[in-house]
Scaffold this motif. Structure first.
Motif, PDB file in Angstrom:
ATOM      1  N   ALA A 260       0.826  -1.212   0.000  1.00 47.05           N
ATOM      2  CA  ALA A 260       0.000   0.000   0.000  1.00 47.05           C
ATOM      3  C   ALA A 260       0.854   1.253   0.000  1.00 47.05           C
ATOM      4  O   ALA A 260       0.485   2.279  -0.574  1.00 47.05           O
ATOM      5  N   ALA A 261       2.033   1.179   0.620  1.00 42.05           N
ATOM      6  CA  ALA A 261       2.932   2.329   0.716  1.00 42.05           C
ATOM      7  C   ALA A 261       3.938   2.389  -0.405  1.00 42.05           C
ATOM      8  O   ALA A 261       4.262   3.474  -0.913  1.00 42.05           O
ATOM      9  N   SER A 262       4.463   1.231  -0.825  1.00 45.14           N
ATOM     10  CA  SER A 262       5.658   1.271  -1.681  1.00 45.14           C
ATOM     11  C   SER A 262       5.784   0.050  -2.581  1.00 45.14           C
ATOM     12  O   SER A 262       6.880  -0.464  -2.772  1.00 45.14           O
ATOM     13  N   CYS A 263       4.688  -0.392  -3.159  1.00 48.34           N
ATOM     14  CA  CYS A 263       4.721  -1.587  -3.994  1.00 48.34           C
ATOM     15  C   CYS A 263       5.644  -1.412  -5.191  1.00 48.34           C
ATOM     16  O   CYS A 263       5.656  -0.376  -5.853  1.00 48.34           O
ATOM     17  N   VAL A 264       6.433  -2.446  -5.467  1.00 48.39           N
ATOM     18  CA  VAL A 264       7.104  -2.604  -6.754  1.00 48.39           C
ATOM     19  C   VAL A 264       6.818  -4.042  -7.172  1.00 48.39           C
ATOM     20  O   VAL A 264       7.603  -4.940  -6.911  1.00 48.39           O
ATOM     21  N   SER A 265       5.672  -4.262  -7.788  1.00 53.55           N
ATOM     22  CA  SER A 265       5.218  -5.615  -8.102  1.00 53.55           C
ATOM     23  C   SER A 265       6.331  -6.448  -8.725  1.00 53.55           C
ATOM     24  O   SER A 265       7.012  -5.994  -9.639  1.00 53.55           O
ATOM     25  N   LEU A 266       6.503  -7.654  -8.223  1.00 55.06           N
ATOM     26  CA  LEU A 266       7.450  -8.646  -8.736  1.00 55.06           C
ATOM     27  C   LEU A 266       8.908  -8.341  -8.440  1.00 55.06           C
ATOM     28  O   LEU A 266       9.714  -9.239  -8.290  1.00 55.06           O
ATOM     29  N   PHE A 267       9.278  -7.070  -8.369  1.00 52.44           N
ATOM     30  CA  PHE A 267      10.690  -6.711  -8.359  1.00 52.44           C
ATOM     31  C   PHE A 267      11.161  -6.093  -7.047  1.00 52.44           C
ATOM     32  O   PHE A 267      12.293  -5.632  -6.960  1.00 52.44           O
ATOM     33  N   GLY A 268      10.320  -6.061  -6.030  1.00 50.40           N
ATOM     34  CA  GLY A 268      10.671  -5.277  -4.860  1.00 50.40           C
ATOM     35  C   GLY A 268      10.815  -6.036  -3.570  1.00 50.40           C
ATOM     36  O   GLY A 268      10.786  -5.439  -2.499  1.00 50.40           O
ATOM     37  N   ASP A 269      10.964  -7.377  -3.607  1.00 46.07           N
ATOM     38  CA  ASP A 269      11.033  -8.138  -2.360  1.00 46.07           C
ATOM     39  C   ASP A 269       9.858  -7.767  -1.454  1.00 46.07           C
ATOM     40  O   ASP A 269      10.025  -7.509  -0.266  1.00 46.07           O
ATOM     41  N   GLY A 270       8.651  -7.764  -2.018  1.00 44.83           N
ATOM     42  CA  GLY A 270       7.502  -7.238  -1.306  1.00 44.83           C
ATOM     43  C   GLY A 270       7.222  -7.890   0.031  1.00 44.83           C
ATOM     44  O   GLY A 270       6.951  -7.207   1.019  1.00 44.83           O
ATOM     45  N   SER A 271       7.281  -9.215   0.102  1.00 43.07           N
ATOM     46  CA  SER A 271       6.973  -9.889   1.367  1.00 43.07           C
ATOM     47  C   SER A 271       8.061  -9.658   2.402  1.00 43.07           C
ATOM     48  O   SER A 271       7.777  -9.487   3.593  1.00 43.07           O
ATOM     49  N   THR A 272       9.309  -9.661   1.954  1.00 47.79           N
ATOM     50  CA  THR A 272      10.413  -9.354   2.872  1.00 47.79           C
ATOM     51  C   THR A 272      10.270  -7.951   3.442  1.00 47.79           C
ATOM     52  O   THR A 272      10.389  -7.739   4.656  1.00 47.79           O
ATOM     53  N   LEU A 273       9.988  -6.975   2.586  1.00 48.35           N
ATOM     54  CA  LEU A 273       9.836  -5.606   3.057  1.00 48.35           C
ATOM     55  C   LEU A 273       8.564  -5.432   3.875  1.00 48.35           C
ATOM     56  O   LEU A 273       8.528  -4.618   4.804  1.00 48.35           O
ATOM     57  N   ALA A 274       7.512  -6.192   3.565  1.00 47.83           N
ATOM     58  CA  ALA A 274       6.280  -6.110   4.347  1.00 47.83           C
ATOM     59  C   ALA A 274       6.520  -6.544   5.783  1.00 47.83           C
ATOM     60  O   ALA A 274       6.088  -5.881   6.738  1.00 47.83           O
TER      61      ALA A 274
END
Length: 365
Positions: free
Chosen positions: A280-294
C-alpha cells in the motif's frame, strides 16, 4: 499504561505481522479483511535478509521451512525446452525461504489471531481523522474509533484511497502485465523453475509445493477493451514451447489471477493518525522483495509505535525514515530488474541469456 487501539486493514503479509507485534507491545488490535476468509495469491515469495530475524523472533521459521516450495534452481530454456542456463535459487542456500504467499499469510495470521480481533468479510468505508484518533465506518460493522489506522491492504489499498486520494495519483503502471494459474498437479521437473522468454514475454512453471503454478509476464500498454484472459491469449498466440498447452488450459476458465505490474510512490506514507504499510505504501510488483519488506516494515512500524505510543505522528516518521533506506533502491532499480526478467528485444534477450550462462558457469565451478 493506556490501552492504545489500532485498526489494520488487510490480512496478507504486512497486516498480520504488524498485528502480532503491536499486540506484543500491549496494543488492542483489530484486523479487518474484505475477503470472507484468509486468501491470497499462491505465487511463491521470498523471506530473506532483514525479514529472516523478524520471522525468527515470531517463532515461525520452522513452520515456514516446512511449508517452503521445492524449488532449488531456475532453468532458463529455449523454445525447444533445451537448457540455456541453470542458476541455484537463493532460497535453496542459507537461511532464506521461498514459500507460497497464501501459505505465508496463513501462518502469520495464525500466530497473531489469538491476541487480536479479526473481522472477515468487511472493509473500511470512511475515515474521519482528528487530533486524538480516527472515526471509522465499515461496510457492515458498526462504526468505531481507533488511535491509529494502518493500511496494509495492498496495491489497490482502500485506506490509501480514503486518506491520500485516488489510486491514479500514486500508482504508476510499468507497462507489464502478470497472470498466474495453478496447473492442478505436480510439475514435470519437481525442483526447478522453468523460464522461457521471447522478446517482451516470459512464461514460467514453478513446482511450488506439489501443485505447479504457471506465470505469464509480458509487456503491454493498458487495454481496457479486452478481458484479462483475452489479453494473455493474444499476447502469447505464437510463443512456442509449452505455451499452446498452457493457453488451452487458460481458455477453459479455471482459477486465474491477473494484474498490472505497478510502482507505488508517495511523498509521505502517513497523516497524523493513518499510516500505510507494505505494498500500500511502496509496492514494486514482482521486483521489490515485497513480502520481505512487508514483514520488515511491520516490525519497524510496531517498534516505532511502541517507543512513542502517545505520539503516532513521530512514530510514523521514524518508521518511514528507517524503511525508506530499504525501499528506495528497489523503487529506483525496477526498470533494470524488469529488463533482466522480460527483455523487450531480441538483442536484449540474447544479452540476458549470455549473462545467465556466465552466472550458471560460475555456480558449477
Amino acid at each position: 499504561m493506556p490501552n492504545h487501539t489500532a485498526l489494520i486493514s488487510g490480512a496478507g503479509v504486512a497486516g498480520p505481522t504488524v498485528a502480532f507485534w503491536l499486540a506484543r507491545h500491549g496494543w488492542s488490535v483489530t484486523l479487518v479483511e474484505r475477503a470472507a476468509a484468509a486468501r491470497s495469491s499462491g505465487s511463491p515469495v521470498d523471506i530473506r535478509g532483514p525479514a529472516v530475524p523478524v520471522a525468527g523472533r515470531m517463532g515461525v521459521m520452522p513452520r515456514l521451512r516446512a511449508a517452503a516450495t521445492h524449488a532449488t534452481a531456475m532453468r532458463v530454456i529455449d523454445r525447444a525446452g533445451h537448457r540455456i542456463a541453470r542458476i541455484p535459487m537463493p532460497a535453496s542456500r542459507g537461511h532464506e525461504v521461498e514459500i507460497g504467499r497464501s501459505d505465508l499469510a496463513a501462518i502469520l495470521l495464525d500466530v497473531a489471531r489469538d491476541d487480536i480481533e479479526v473481522i472477515f468479510g468487511d472493509s473500511i468505508a470512511t475515515l474521519h481523522e482528528d487530533a486524538t484518533g480516527v472515526d471509522v465506518t465499515f461496510e457492515h460493522a458498526v462504526p468505531r474509533r481507533f488511535d491509529v489506522v494502518i493500511g496494509a491492504d495492498g496495491l489497490h489499498s482502500t485506506v490509501r484511497r480514503l486518506a491520500f486520494g485516488p489510486e491514479s495519483a500514486w500508482v504508476e503502471d510499468l507497462g507489464l502485465r502478470v497472470a498466474t494459474m495453478p496447473l492442478g498437479g505436480p510439475a514435470e521437473v519437481p525442483d526447478e523453475v522453468l523460464i522461457f522468454n521471447t522478446p517482451g514475454r516470459l512464461v514460467s512453471i514453478h513446482p511450488a509445493r506439489g501443485e505447479a503454478i504457471a506465470a505469464f509476464i509480458f509487456r503491454q500498454a493498458p487495454a481496457a477493451d479486452r478481458s484479462p484472459r483475452d489479453t494473455v491469449m493474444e499476447a502469447y498466440a505464437e510463443a512456442g514451447w509449452r505455451v499452446p498447452e498452457l493457453l488451452d488450459r487458460l481458455s477453459r476458465d479455471g482459477e486465474f489471477w491477473f494484474d498490472a505490474v505497478s510502482r507505488v510512490s508517495l511523498p509521505s506514507w502517513s497523516t497524523d493518525r493513518v499510516v500505510l504499510l507494505g505494498d500500500a505504501a511502496s509496492c514494486v510488483s514482482l521486483f521489490g522483495d515485497g513480502s520481505t519488506l512487508a514483514m520488515t516494515g511491520a516490525d519497524t512500524l510496531a517498534t516505532a509505535l511502541a517507543e512513542t505510543p502517545e505520539d503516532p505522528r513521530t512514530a510514523f516518521r521514524r518508521y518511514e525514515s528507517r524503511l525508506r533506506t530499504l525501499v528506495d533502491p528497489k523503487q529506483r532499480n525496477v526498470r533494470r530488474a524488469s529488463a533482466l526478467l522480460v527483455p523487450a528485444t531480441r538483442p536484449g534477450l540474447a544479452a540476458r541469456n549470455a549473462a545467465a550462462r556466465c552466472v550458471s558457469r560460475a555456480f558449477t565451478r
